[in-house]
Scaffold this active site. Sequence first.
Site, short mmCIF file in Angstrom:
data_model
loop_
_atom_site.label_atom_id
_atom_site.label_comp_id
_atom_site.label_asym_id
_atom_site.label_seq_id
_atom_site.Cartn_x
_atom_site.Cartn_y
_atom_site.Cartn_z
N PRO A 1 113.15 -2.81 16.31
CA PRO A 1 114.66 -2.42 16.51
C PRO A 1 115.09 -1.07 15.57
CG PRO A 1 114.23 -4.46 15.58
CD PRO A 1 113.02 -4.19 16.02
N ASN A 2 116.20 -0.44 16.09
CA ASN A 2 116.75 0.58 15.73
C ASN A 2 116.00 1.65 15.35
OD1 ASN A 2 119.39 -0.93 15.22
ND2 ASN A 2 118.22 -2.26 14.08
N ARG B 1 119.89 7.56 11.84
CA ARG B 1 120.24 6.63 11.20
C ARG B 1 119.66 6.50 9.57
NH1 ARG B 1 115.58 1.29 11.19
NH2 ARG B 1 117.27 0.00 10.34
N TYR C 1 115.63 6.65 5.66
CA TYR C 1 114.43 6.90 6.78
C TYR C 1 114.10 8.25 7.07
CZ TYR C 1 115.50 2.06 7.16
OH TYR C 1 115.82 0.60 6.97
N ASN D 1 105.30 -0.76 13.47
CA ASN D 1 106.56 -1.07 12.31
C ASN D 1 107.39 -1.79 13.09
OD1 ASN D 1 108.66 -0.71 11.01
ND2 ASN D 1 108.89 1.61 10.94
N ALA E 1 113.12 -4.63 11.42
CA ALA E 1 113.82 -5.81 10.65
C ALA E 1 113.00 -7.05 10.96
CB ALA E 1 115.44 -5.99 10.86
N GLU F 1 100.44 -2.49 9.56
CA GLU F 1 101.71 -2.49 9.52
C GLU F 1 102.56 -1.45 8.83
OE1 GLU F 1 103.34 -6.20 7.42
OE2 GLU F 1 105.14 -5.16 6.86
N HIS G 1 105.96 1.03 7.49
CA HIS G 1 107.23 1.06 7.14
C HIS G 1 107.50 2.44 6.55
CE1 HIS G 1 107.73 -3.11 7.73
NE2 HIS G 1 106.73 -3.30 6.94
N ARG H 1 113.35 -2.01 -2.29
CA ARG H 1 114.76 -2.24 -1.63
C ARG H 1 115.08 -3.74 -1.70
NH1 ARG H 1 114.80 0.13 4.20
NH2 ARG H 1 116.98 0.01 3.80
C1 DQA Z 1 111.57 -0.53 7.82
C2 DQA Z 1 111.89 -1.12 6.84
C3 DQA Z 1 112.70 -2.45 7.45
O1 DQA Z 1 113.04 -3.51 6.26
C4 DQA Z 1 114.03 -1.94 8.08
O2 DQA Z 1 114.56 -3.12 8.64
C5 DQA Z 1 113.79 -1.27 9.44
C6 DQA Z 1 112.70 0.01 8.85
C7 DQA Z 1 110.95 0.70 7.59
O3 DQA Z 1 110.40 1.47 8.44
O4 DQA Z 1 111.20 1.23 6.51
O5 DQA Z 1 114.32 -1.05 10.36
O6 DQA Z 1 110.63 -1.15 9.11
#
Ligand code: DQA
Length: 147
Positions: A11-12, A19, A24, A75, A78, A99, A101, A108
């Site tokens: 998501p997002n 964003r 990011y 990825n 959240a 995984e 990120h 963080r």
């Molecule tokens: C994320 C880190 C997560 O905590 C966050 O909710 C994201 C992006 C990252 O790629 O740094 O949406 O996965």
Amino acid sequence: MTMKFLVLHGPNLNLLGKREPAIYGSQTLADINSALENLSMDLGCELSFFQSNNEGELIDAIQSAVRECNGILINPAAYTHTSIAIRDALSAVGLPAVEIHLSNIHCREMFRHTSMIAPAAIGQISGFGGDSYLLGLRALFNYVKKL
Ligand code: DQA
């Protein structure tokens, strides 16, 4: 046979570029996917891409991958911190998963320090922006090649 990997974005991540760029970066999701596509051509593997803001759709994609793919780059965004269902899906299909990120989740907020997904992954790459995905693809490719 050519190795095939599923690249899953949670998501997002469709908003990347706009964003929170200080966290990011300025690359869009399309930029990241095209860098991955270039790397896949160098490595000689195939990729398919899927982004969803919906937990169930991500789970469906993981379940479908078992028929078509040798591994998953994910990825979970959240959902990393909340989704036992995504972790269970990864464990259920048993495909090697890395995984990813963009940000370093371990430096963080506290709630980002825990990954529900990590125990179902062969490894985690966190903190290198778009390069996290490229490093992750190399790691996944090398892992699967040795199987
Ligand atoms: C994320 C880190 C997560 O905590 C966050 O909710 C994201 C992006 C990252 O790629 O740094 O949406 O996965």
